[in-house]
Design a protein around this motif. Structure first.
Motif, short mmCIF file in Angstrom:
data_model
loop_
_atom_site.label_atom_id
_atom_site.label_comp_id
_atom_site.label_asym_id
_atom_site.label_seq_id
_atom_site.Cartn_x
_atom_site.Cartn_y
_atom_site.Cartn_z
N LEU A 165 63.91 23.56 54.78
CA LEU A 165 63.38 22.58 53.84
C LEU A 165 64.50 22.03 52.97
O LEU A 165 64.59 20.82 52.74
N ALA A 166 65.39 22.90 52.49
CA ALA A 166 66.49 22.47 51.62
C ALA A 166 67.48 21.59 52.36
O ALA A 166 68.21 20.82 51.73
N ALA A 167 67.51 21.67 53.68
CA ALA A 167 68.48 20.90 54.47
C ALA A 167 67.93 19.56 54.96
O ALA A 167 68.66 18.79 55.58
N ALA A 168 66.67 19.26 54.69
CA ALA A 168 66.04 18.04 55.21
C ALA A 168 66.50 16.80 54.45
O ALA A 168 67.04 16.88 53.35
N ASP A 169 66.27 15.63 55.06
CA ASP A 169 66.60 14.36 54.41
C ASP A 169 65.53 13.94 53.42
O ASP A 169 65.82 13.32 52.40
N THR A 170 64.29 14.22 53.75
CA THR A 170 63.16 13.98 52.85
C THR A 170 62.34 15.25 52.76
O THR A 170 62.00 15.84 53.79
N VAL A 171 62.03 15.68 51.54
CA VAL A 171 61.23 16.88 51.32
C VAL A 171 59.93 16.47 50.64
O VAL A 171 59.94 15.77 49.63
N VAL A 172 58.80 16.90 51.20
CA VAL A 172 57.49 16.55 50.65
C VAL A 172 56.77 17.83 50.22
O VAL A 172 56.61 18.76 51.01
N VAL A 173 56.34 17.84 48.95
CA VAL A 173 55.54 18.95 48.44
C VAL A 173 54.12 18.42 48.23
O VAL A 173 53.87 17.66 47.29
N PRO A 174 53.17 18.78 49.10
CA PRO A 174 51.82 18.20 49.03
C PRO A 174 50.89 18.90 48.06
O PRO A 174 49.71 18.59 48.02
N GLY A 175 51.41 19.83 47.27
CA GLY A 175 50.58 20.53 46.30
C GLY A 175 51.21 21.86 45.95
O GLY A 175 52.24 22.25 46.52
N VAL A 176 50.61 22.55 44.99
CA VAL A 176 51.00 23.92 44.64
C VAL A 176 49.74 24.76 44.66
O VAL A 176 48.63 24.24 44.55
N PRO A 177 49.87 26.08 44.80
CA PRO A 177 48.68 26.93 44.96
C PRO A 177 47.69 26.84 43.81
O PRO A 177 46.48 26.82 44.04
N ASN A 178 48.17 26.81 42.57
CA ASN A 178 47.25 26.81 41.43
C ASN A 178 47.91 26.09 40.27
O ASN A 178 48.65 26.70 39.50
N ALA A 179 47.64 24.80 40.15
CA ALA A 179 48.28 24.01 39.10
C ALA A 179 47.90 24.49 37.71
O ALA A 179 48.70 24.42 36.77
N PHE A 180 46.69 25.02 37.55
CA PHE A 180 46.22 25.38 36.22
C PHE A 180 46.77 26.71 35.72
O PHE A 180 46.85 26.92 34.52
N GLY A 181 47.15 27.59 36.64
CA GLY A 181 47.59 28.89 36.13
C GLY A 181 48.65 29.58 36.96
O GLY A 181 49.28 30.53 36.49
N GLY A 182 48.89 29.12 38.17
CA GLY A 182 49.83 29.81 39.03
C GLY A 182 51.26 29.41 38.78
O GLY A 182 51.55 28.30 38.33
N GLU A 183 52.17 30.33 39.08
CA GLU A 183 53.60 30.05 38.96
C GLU A 183 54.08 29.36 40.23
O GLU A 183 53.68 29.71 41.35
N VAL A 184 54.94 28.36 40.07
CA VAL A 184 55.52 27.70 41.23
C VAL A 184 56.50 28.65 41.89
O VAL A 184 57.27 29.35 41.22
N SER A 185 56.49 28.70 43.21
CA SER A 185 57.37 29.59 43.96
C SER A 185 58.82 29.41 43.54
O SER A 185 59.37 28.30 43.64
N PRO A 186 59.48 30.48 43.06
CA PRO A 186 60.91 30.37 42.70
C PRO A 186 61.77 29.93 43.88
O PRO A 186 62.74 29.19 43.70
N GLY A 187 61.40 30.39 45.08
CA GLY A 187 62.14 29.97 46.25
C GLY A 187 62.04 28.48 46.50
O GLY A 187 63.02 27.82 46.87
#
Length: 378
Positions: free
Chosen positions: A123-145
């Motif tokens: 993912l870090a090596a791609a030309d375009t990276v798309v994040v289509p959501g996160v597990p829990n916007a209201f309370g979850g921590e975004v993956s450090p990785g």
């Protein structure tokens, strides 16, 4: 493709005599070796030019994801597209679905699982990276990785894109600080509170900052993905993809997320709005104002403005500008006509006005767009 060592093979090149000569030499080497019962030596055979690299797109998958947004990205960038044969000046995209732990089954909304073969390094090596959501916007921590991978990708010049709650990941990586961004309207206030350095705009479909792009939820992801295709390959290709998607080819990013659409019986005034929009499309080169459109709808100016905005999520004149820009794209992709002539043909008062609005919508100039996507244009 570079030169390739071929053991016991004959190569040909139909474009140049070099390949033919190499093939004859290779064939002679094989024949001599057979006659003397010796193994032929490897022969370097030129088999054509190295193709341009494919634009790699990586999309993030996670536990508990809603499949729609992920599916949109896969549909646009990962689907085989025979309908584009002869239309592409540069290679199409290559797609990788990536996760924090490749090979681990991820539960998705709807009761099914997804397993990816690719991890965050890819993912870090791609030309375009798309994040289509996160597990829990209201309370979850975004993956450090994921945060680390986004920072790495951005630092090396990748284009970073979010759909819906994916904006929280971009914000956590610091990529939205000092920038305008959007997300689904139900998350907008929380995003602003959690990341005060971000200028959150809850009213638009998507925001294009060049290297970082954000969009609202669900269907707005389609609009943003088609916008990327239009930026990369031009209007004709984007319109062809939209046709296969069976969606409108272009919605301006500044259009409102929430539209007061009519439910049930369509009122006579709504018929007037539709009639006026079709009339405007048929008369884009003519002067178009709210009074002119209101007359086409057989409504008062005030009533027309109110009903048009409620139905379409944007003002009549902003809609007109967007349609004029859309109409100019195939003209710019053609070698015929100057920028000034095209501006007049689609109804702009001057080329300066055309350039101003074109830059706002397309984030490039008409001349640069023509240089990138024009066929037969020097």
């Amino acid at each position: 493709m570079a030169e390739q060592d071929v053991e016991g093979a004959v190569g040909t090149d139909t474009d140049t005599g070099t390949g033919i000569a190499a093939g004859i030499a290779a064939g002679t080497a094989v024949a001599t070796a057979v006659a003397t019962e010796q193994r032929p030596r490897p022969v370097a055979v030129a088999i054509g030019r190295r193709p341009e690299p494919v634009h790699d797109v990586a999309v993030y998958a996670f536990e508990g994801m809603a499949p729609f947004e992920l599916g949109v990205v896969v549909e646009v960038f990962g689907l085989a597209r025979p309908e584009l044969t002869g239309l592409l000046a540069t290679p199409w995209y290559g797609l990788k679905v990536c996760a924090d732990r490749p090979g681990t089954a991820l539960d998705a909304v709807g009761g099914f699982t997804l397993t990816t073969r690719h991890g965050l390094d890819e993912l870090a090596a791609a030309d375009t990276v798309v994040v289509p959501g996160v597990p829990n916007a209201f309370g979850g921590e975004v993956s450090p990785g994921l945060v680390a991978a986004l920072r790495t990708a951005h630092e090396r010049g990748a284009r970073i894109v979010s759909i819906c709650s994916g904006a929280f990941a971009l914000a956590a990586a610091g990529l939205l600080d000092g920038r305008e961004a959007t997300t689904h309207w139900r998350y907008a206030e929380l995003l602003q509170q959690r990341h005060p350095a971000v200028r959150v705009n809850p009213d638009v479909l998507y925001v294009d900052n060049g290297d970082v792009l954000t969009s609202a939820g669900s269907a707005a992801g389609i609009d943003l993905c088609l916008h990327l295709v239009r930026r990369d390959h031009g209007a004709k290709v984007a319109n062809t993809v939209a046709r296969r998607f069976v969606v409108a080819p272009h919605r301006d990013g500044g259009q409102a997320q929430f539209i007061e659409a009519a439910v049930g019986t369509v009122e006579e005034e709504d018929d007037g709005i539709a009639r006026s929009m079709q009339w405007a499309l048929d008369h884009l080169s003519s002067p178009l104002t709210v009074p002119v459109l209101a007359r086409a709808a057989r409504m008062s100016d005030r009533s027309y403005l109110r009903h048009f905005t409620a139905r379409n999520g944007t003002s009549p004149m902003r809609w007109v500008v967007t349609q004029r820009i859309a109409a100019s794209l195939p003209l710019l992709e053609s070698p015929d006509g100057t920028v000034e002539e095209i501006a007049a043909a689609v109804g702009f008062e001057s080329s300066a006005t055309f350039r101003h609005h074109f830059g706002r919508v397309m984030r490039t100039s008409p001349t640069a767009y023509r240089r990138s996507f024009g066929r037969g244009v020097a």
